[in-house]
Design an enzyme around this catalytic site. Sequence first.
Site, PDB file in Angstrom:
ATOM      1  N   HIS A 264     -41.775  14.486   2.160  1.00 33.71           N
ATOM      2  CA  HIS A 264     -41.277  13.334   1.656  1.00 33.71           C
ATOM      3  C   HIS A 264     -41.523  13.449   0.151  1.00 33.71           C
ATOM      4  O   HIS A 264     -40.281  13.349  -0.387  1.00 33.71           O
ATOM      5  CB  HIS A 264     -43.020  11.828   1.697  1.00 33.71           C
ATOM      6  CG  HIS A 264     -41.829  10.607   1.694  1.00 33.71           C
ATOM      7  ND1 HIS A 264     -41.471   9.726   2.075  1.00 33.71           N
ATOM      8  CD2 HIS A 264     -41.957  10.468  -0.218  1.00 33.71           C
ATOM      9  CE1 HIS A 264     -41.310   8.652   1.793  1.00 33.71           C
ATOM     10  NE2 HIS A 264     -41.703   9.177  -0.105  1.00 33.71           N
ATOM     11  N   GLU A 265     -42.279  13.636  -0.555  1.00 33.02           N
ATOM     12  CA  GLU A 265     -42.388  13.676  -2.259  1.00 33.02           C
ATOM     13  C   GLU A 265     -41.051  15.257  -2.373  1.00 33.02           C
ATOM     14  O   GLU A 265     -40.499  15.042  -3.449  1.00 33.02           O
ATOM     15  CB  GLU A 265     -43.995  14.342  -2.520  1.00 33.02           C
ATOM     16  CG  GLU A 265     -44.430  13.084  -2.561  1.00 33.02           C
ATOM     17  CD  GLU A 265     -44.286  11.166  -2.811  1.00 33.02           C
ATOM     18  OE1 GLU A 265     -43.700  11.723  -3.570  1.00 33.02           O
ATOM     19  OE2 GLU A 265     -45.075  10.857  -1.779  1.00 33.02           O
ATOM     20  N   HIS A 268     -37.886  13.625  -2.527  1.00 32.78           N
ATOM     21  CA  HIS A 268     -37.738  13.143  -4.353  1.00 32.78           C
ATOM     22  C   HIS A 268     -37.049  14.019  -4.927  1.00 32.78           C
ATOM     23  O   HIS A 268     -36.733  13.943  -5.707  1.00 32.78           O
ATOM     24  CB  HIS A 268     -39.313  12.026  -4.443  1.00 32.78           C
ATOM     25  CG  HIS A 268     -39.495  10.970  -3.730  1.00 32.78           C
ATOM     26  ND1 HIS A 268     -37.654  10.194  -3.943  1.00 32.78           N
ATOM     27  CD2 HIS A 268     -40.172  10.110  -2.929  1.00 32.78           C
ATOM     28  CE1 HIS A 268     -38.384   8.595  -3.405  1.00 32.78           C
ATOM     29  NE2 HIS A 268     -39.727   8.720  -2.705  1.00 32.78           N
ATOM     30  N   GLU A 294     -35.132   6.519  -2.263  1.00 28.42           N
ATOM     31  CA  GLU A 294     -36.336   6.427  -1.039  1.00 28.42           C
ATOM     32  C   GLU A 294     -35.766   7.182   0.106  1.00 28.42           C
ATOM     33  O   GLU A 294     -35.907   7.883   1.388  1.00 28.42           O
ATOM     34  CB  GLU A 294     -36.463   4.998  -0.786  1.00 28.42           C
ATOM     35  CG  GLU A 294     -37.775   5.195  -0.139  1.00 28.42           C
ATOM     36  CD  GLU A 294     -38.952   5.742  -0.477  1.00 28.42           C
ATOM     37  OE1 GLU A 294     -39.118   6.101  -1.759  1.00 28.42           O
ATOM     38  OE2 GLU A 294     -39.884   6.022   0.131  1.00 28.42           O
TER      39      GLU A 294
HETATM   40 ZN    ZN Z   1     -40.442   8.023  -1.608  1.00 31.21          ZN
END
Ligand code: ZN
Length: 502
Positions: A264-265, A268, A294
């Site tokens: 997830h990170e 980003h 996001e």
């Molecule tokens: Zn996030």
Amino acid sequence: MSIDPLGEFLSRMHELKDLGGVLGVLSWDQETYMPPKAAECRAQQLGTMQGLYHERLTAPELGHALAALGARPDLTPDLTAMVRNVRWERDRAMRVPARLVKELAERQSLAVEAWRGARVRKDFALFRPHLEALVALRREQADALGHEGERYDALLEAYEPGMRVERLAPLLERVRESLVPLVRAIVGSGRRPANPLAGCSFDPARQWDFTLRVLRDMGFDLEAGRQDRSTHPFTGGGGHPSDVRLTTRLLADNPISGLMSTIHEAGHGLYEQGFAAGDARTYLAQAPSFGLHESQSRFWENLIGRSRPFWAHYLPQVRAVFPLELQGVELGPFYAWLNGVEPSLIRVEADEVTYNLHILVRFEVELALMRGELEPRDLPEAWNARMRDYLGVVPRDDAEGVMQDIHWAWGEFGYFPTYTLGNLYSAMLLEALLRDVPTLWESVARGDLRPARDWLRTRIHLAGYRLPAEDLVEQVTGSRLDERPFLRYLAGKYRPLYGLEP
Ligand code: ZN
């Protein structure tokens, strides 16, 4: 006034980006390596730096330069976008009186303290007066920022520039109308995939190495970034493509949880590393909205990281790292467990299907709060009623209900919808990617994540903030914001998994 407004503008913009980067590194350090006794000193340093940032942002010289450039028709499109982005931030900062900024900051730190205590004691009454004060201040701030009758718009604008309740509310309502029956059907199927990892313990050092391996496979540049541990995973750093810092959190009984947090990170992080080198230190090297940012993390975590092709490649690899623990764990049952859907009380633990209903609950009540249709004292009741209607579960107390997230304790209203917007954008991007790269899933099943990464880099990351989020997505996918690709994605994945009619 300077005789060279362009030179003045550029040097002030670079300075703002530098100050923002310094704030980013200080905050990252606060969450990772800062010794505990430095907490008070760091809070003061951050306050001083934020004050400096605000002073530079609102400096009259910057205002003069912006005004002079605004009158010049010969600016390049890139300079025009930079001027627009700086002016947007400056205008918002200028409209809120200093007294209100100060009052908000003071209230926020008191409210967060009260929220922590109220959560431990499961007592909303301890938090309520702080929430009342914050809601009143945010209503006042929204009015100071300006809006056309909908206060929430002024707050939403901070995270999702250009988005309005008028458009967002009906869209989210359609998401809700589609998800509530899907969740009911899934629950009604009676299938509850078992946890194939139950009862095992997973060495953190080996887990850590594996997250780094996947980071490299995703193309995250560890010479221009790093990964560390923190209680709440986040992406931050120096605000520059050469300094992007991720954090993750490992659990001893579940190596997939930490890996998903890393993925997830890293979504980003790839965005932050993917801005054009020539845009660094300018207001082009940033995402046009939180929702679009996001979309990148959710694209990697959910659409890729929870897909069957991804695990066709990575399950044997995890098994090689934990041969005893994962002995006999097969792809089918593992995939079913990884994508298990179960209505629950806590947003951050929710699966892909129920997650957006948690957001809907928050969006609806915070919109009502800003409209003055709901008062903070009635919040627990409004919350619990929606949880029962949408998810069929009711919190036993307000700690696992209305007080579970820190956002409102920070006085952040208007942030939550960006999570769902990220999901909606990610599914739109996946459909477009599959049109351009029909062999995507074959590559993923070989562990080759480059086609996805490169496609996102050229279409989304390198574009920076030249276009508003929705315009950029339209340029890439051919459509304005649309909930249908996401709903198609969920139906296509979860109806077969739960044996439901297509
Ligand atoms: Zn996030």
